[in-house]
Design a protein around this motif. Sequence first.
Motif, mmCIF file in Angstrom:
data_model
loop_
_atom_site.group_PDB
_atom_site.id
_atom_site.type_symbol
_atom_site.label_atom_id
_atom_site.label_comp_id
_atom_site.label_asym_id
_atom_site.label_seq_id
_atom_site.Cartn_x
_atom_site.Cartn_y
_atom_site.Cartn_z
ATOM 1 N N TRP A 101 51.429 -42.907 81.191
ATOM 2 C CA TRP A 101 51.343 -41.389 81.354
ATOM 3 C C TRP A 101 52.886 -41.150 81.683
ATOM 4 O O TRP A 101 53.657 -41.579 82.620
ATOM 5 N N GLY A 104 53.929 -36.490 84.516
ATOM 6 C CA GLY A 104 53.946 -36.324 85.825
ATOM 7 C C GLY A 104 52.781 -35.517 86.260
ATOM 8 O O GLY A 104 51.691 -35.645 86.045
ATOM 9 N N ASP A 105 53.050 -34.344 87.002
ATOM 10 C CA ASP A 105 52.021 -33.463 87.243
ATOM 11 C C ASP A 105 51.424 -32.190 86.601
ATOM 12 O O ASP A 105 50.969 -31.335 86.798
ATOM 13 N N ARG A 188 46.320 -38.135 94.513
ATOM 14 C CA ARG A 188 47.791 -38.398 94.550
ATOM 15 C C ARG A 188 48.051 -39.275 95.866
ATOM 16 O O ARG A 188 48.858 -40.275 95.976
ATOM 17 N N ASP A 224 46.593 -43.675 86.090
ATOM 18 C CA ASP A 224 47.585 -43.509 86.760
ATOM 19 C C ASP A 224 47.252 -42.238 87.724
ATOM 20 O O ASP A 224 46.822 -41.260 87.198
ATOM 21 N N ARG A 225 47.634 -42.243 89.080
ATOM 22 C CA ARG A 225 47.067 -41.193 89.900
ATOM 23 C C ARG A 225 47.497 -39.596 89.465
ATOM 24 O O ARG A 225 46.797 -38.970 89.639
ATOM 25 N N ARG A 226 48.793 -39.625 89.033
ATOM 26 C CA ARG A 226 49.115 -38.366 88.604
ATOM 27 C C ARG A 226 48.560 -37.879 87.476
ATOM 28 O O ARG A 226 47.996 -36.663 87.500
ATOM 29 N N ALA A 229 44.937 -36.642 88.739
ATOM 30 C CA ALA A 229 45.290 -35.467 89.434
ATOM 31 C C ALA A 229 45.090 -34.420 88.587
ATOM 32 O O ALA A 229 44.501 -33.389 88.732
ATOM 33 N N ALA A 230 46.055 -34.489 87.764
ATOM 34 C CA ALA A 230 46.237 -33.324 86.573
ATOM 35 C C ALA A 230 45.058 -33.005 85.748
ATOM 36 O O ALA A 230 44.739 -31.959 85.829
#
Length: 312
Positions: A101, A104-105, A188, A224-226, A229-230
């Motif tokens: 990924w 980012g956000d 996140r 991927d946590r980002r 979250a997205a």
Amino acid sequence: MMFMSRHGGGRILRAFAIASAVALGAGAVALSARAEAALAAASPAFASDRLSVEVFGSGPDVILIPGFASSREVWRAEAERLKGSRRVHLVQLAGFAGEPWVHGDGPFLEPMIAELARYVREAGLERPAVIGHSMGGLTGLMLAQRHPELVGRVMSVDSLPFFSVLYGPTATVETARPFAEQTAAAIRAMDEAAFRSGQVQTAATMARDEATRAAMVEWSVASDRRAMAAAMRDVMTTDLRPGLAAMTTPVWAIYAADADGGAPAGMADGLWAREYAGLPGVRLVRVDGSRHFIMADQPARFAGLVDQFLAD
């Protein structure tokens, strides 16, 4: 898989999920060198930082899309079953289950839909059938709404056109937005141990099969946590219901009910009927004895429905 029951997730656990181990132990049957060469010639590599696609089999095209934080392996057994009569396009979404990924956000859904549409065009697919689980079902509906000329039919598997109604029937995008931001921030911020513990607890609500639950946890932890979250923020604030009435793409909405720890049949019937009421000709099919991962909990029943859907 929705991971935060302490952040309102208890009411939306059924709707967000990561994967099933329906394919564990099934393995992949190797293509012959001749078939691989033919496949390479017919399907040139598609480069994207939003998704990747594995292609095999021959026949009419069908696209299989996994859900939130899922590996494409959630569809492996079904893909292997279909490849004798269909050309299967097995999607992996970026940021999930170890897939890189790089955004980012930033936004998740709309750029991914654009890339999926580009794939259909560049691969020369002729109005393929699209089958998506959970967030993948939302993706299928979005693709059909944004690009109706590209999609032949959609099967939405335990997915709703607006997930945040699971907070309550009067939810709107605006009322869901603060919860979406809070949930994204929690994803996140959580430390690894707490995150894994939450995944283990949630997995038990998502599938009846122990192997499936174990796979769900590992794929989620590898995501991927980002990206998670997205994706969660976008899913919780995407309402496709206003566009349902104008849709002409045939849609089947398959949903789960489980008298032993899952969604009661009556509640599931009411929810799916209400949320898909605006879609002309939608076919609603309940699968009993299943939690969110219908393809894992009731594989024979699910396979039969897929065959009916593709032949319809």
